[in-house]
Design an enzyme around this catalytic site. Structure first.
Site, PDB file in Angstrom:
ATOM      1  N   CYS A  12       0.855  -1.185   0.000  1.00 54.91           N
ATOM      2  CA  CYS A  12       0.000   0.000   0.000  1.00 54.91           C
ATOM      3  C   CYS A  12       0.897   1.243   0.000  1.00 54.91           C
ATOM      4  O   CYS A  12       2.118   1.151   0.148  1.00 54.91           O
ATOM      5  CB  CYS A  12      -0.915  -0.005   1.223  1.00 54.91           C
ATOM      6  SG  CYS A  12      -0.029   0.182   2.791  1.00 54.91           S
ATOM      7  N   CYS A  98       3.479   5.897   8.301  1.00 56.51           N
ATOM      8  CA  CYS A  98       2.429   6.073   7.305  1.00 56.51           C
ATOM      9  C   CYS A  98       1.614   7.329   7.647  1.00 56.51           C
ATOM     10  O   CYS A  98       1.212   7.515   8.799  1.00 56.51           O
ATOM     11  CB  CYS A  98       1.511   4.854   7.294  1.00 56.51           C
ATOM     12  SG  CYS A  98       0.023   5.054   6.297  1.00 56.51           S
ATOM     13  N   GLU A 127       1.278  -0.963  15.559  1.00 55.22           N
ATOM     14  CA  GLU A 127       0.620   0.308  15.249  1.00 55.22           C
ATOM     15  C   GLU A 127      -0.196   0.795  16.443  1.00 55.22           C
ATOM     16  O   GLU A 127      -0.206   1.991  16.758  1.00 55.22           O
ATOM     17  CB  GLU A 127      -0.290   0.149  14.022  1.00 55.22           C
ATOM     18  CG  GLU A 127      -0.951   1.448  13.594  1.00 55.22           C
ATOM     19  CD  GLU A 127      -1.890   1.270  12.418  1.00 55.22           C
ATOM     20  OE1 GLU A 127      -2.968   1.890  12.424  1.00 55.22           O
ATOM     21  OE2 GLU A 127      -1.556   0.497  11.485  1.00 55.22           O
TER      22      GLU A 127
END
Length: 210
Positions: A12, A98, A127
Site C-alpha cells: 500500500c 504512514c 501500530e
C-alpha cells in the site's frame, strides 16, 4: 486451476513510502542506519536491508545504547517517547510513519487532551502500541465483541473510538454498534485505511466466486 491476482496486490502507499525512505537513506551512504522495529512486516525486505547494513532496533533499551546514527521510524509509527529519546540522544530521526497512522496520532492526542478515553483495535499490534503512545489518558483497547460487551464505563463517559488502519472494517462497525448501546458520549472516527478496506472487499468477492 485458475489463479486470480488481486487488483490491490502489492504494498500500500504507506508501506511503499516507508520502504523507499529506507533505501533512499542507504543510497546516501551515511552510516550507521537503524530502523525502530522492522520497517514493515516483510522478511524479504528486512533481510535485504540488513544485507545493506540497516540494523533493526527491537527495544527502547537498544535505542538508549546508541551514540550516533540515523534512526528511521517504521511505517507503523511509535509513541512520542521514542521521538523524545532520539532527540535526547542527538541522533538523526527520519520519520517513515504512514501518513494515515500519523493522522490517528493527531486525533488521539487532541481527543485525550480533552479528557476522552480512546478505544482501539488489536492491543498486540505495533501500530496500536504507537497510537497509545500519543494518548494523554489510559487507552482502552477493544478487539472483540466479547470485550466490547464486557466494557464497563459510567454512562455518558467520554470516549473516542478509532481503529488501527489495518483493522477489519466489518468488525469495526460491529464493535461501534455494541458500544453505541452503552450510551457513552462518544466520537467515532473511521481510521481504517482505504487500501485495507478495498482488499477486504476484494477478498470477499474472490471467495464468493470460488
Amino acid at each position: 486451476m485458475q489463479v486470480k491476482v488481486a487488483k490491490s496486490a502489492g504494498f500500500c502507499f504507506g508501506v511503499q513510502r516507508a520502504v523507499d525512505t529506507v533505501y533512499e537513506q542507504v543510497e546516501k551512504g551515511i552510516r550507521p542506519i537503524y530502523t525502530y522495529g522492522p520497517i514493515i512486516h516483510n522478511e524479504v525486505v528486512v533481510q535485504d536491508l540488513e544485507e545493506k547494513g540497516v540494523r533493526v532496533l527491537d527495544s527502547k533499551e537498544e535505542l538508549e545504547a546508541l551514540t550516533e546514527g540515523t534512526v528511521i521510524i517504521r511505517s507503523h509509527g511509535v509513541g512520542r517517547e521514542i521521538y523524545d529519546l532520539i532527540q535526547k540522544k542527538g541522533l538523526i530521526c527520519v520519520d517513515a510513519t504512514c501518513p494515515f497512522v500519523k493522522k490517528i496520532h493527531r486525533i488521539v492526542e487532541k481527543q485525550t487532551a480533552e479528557g476522552r478515553r480512546v478505544i482501539i483495535g488489536n492491543d498486540k499490534h505495533p501500530e496500536v502500541e504507537g497510537i497509545k503512545g500519543w494518548c494523554h489518558t489510559p487507552a482502552i483497547v477493544v478487539e472483540s465483541s466479547e470485550q466490547a460487551e464486557a466494557l464497563e464505563l459510567a454512562e455518558n463517559s467520554s470516549v473516542c473510538i478509532v481503529s488501527q488502519t489495518t483493522f477489519n472494517y466489518k468488525k469495526f462497525q460491529d464493535l461501534v454498534e455494541i458500544l453505541d448501546k452503552k450510551r457513552y458520549d462518544r466520537v467515532v472516527v473511521n481510521t481504517i485505511c482505504n487500501a485495507t478496506e478495498e482488499r477486504q472487499t476484494e477478498a470477499r468477492q474472490i471467495a464468493d466466486e470460488a
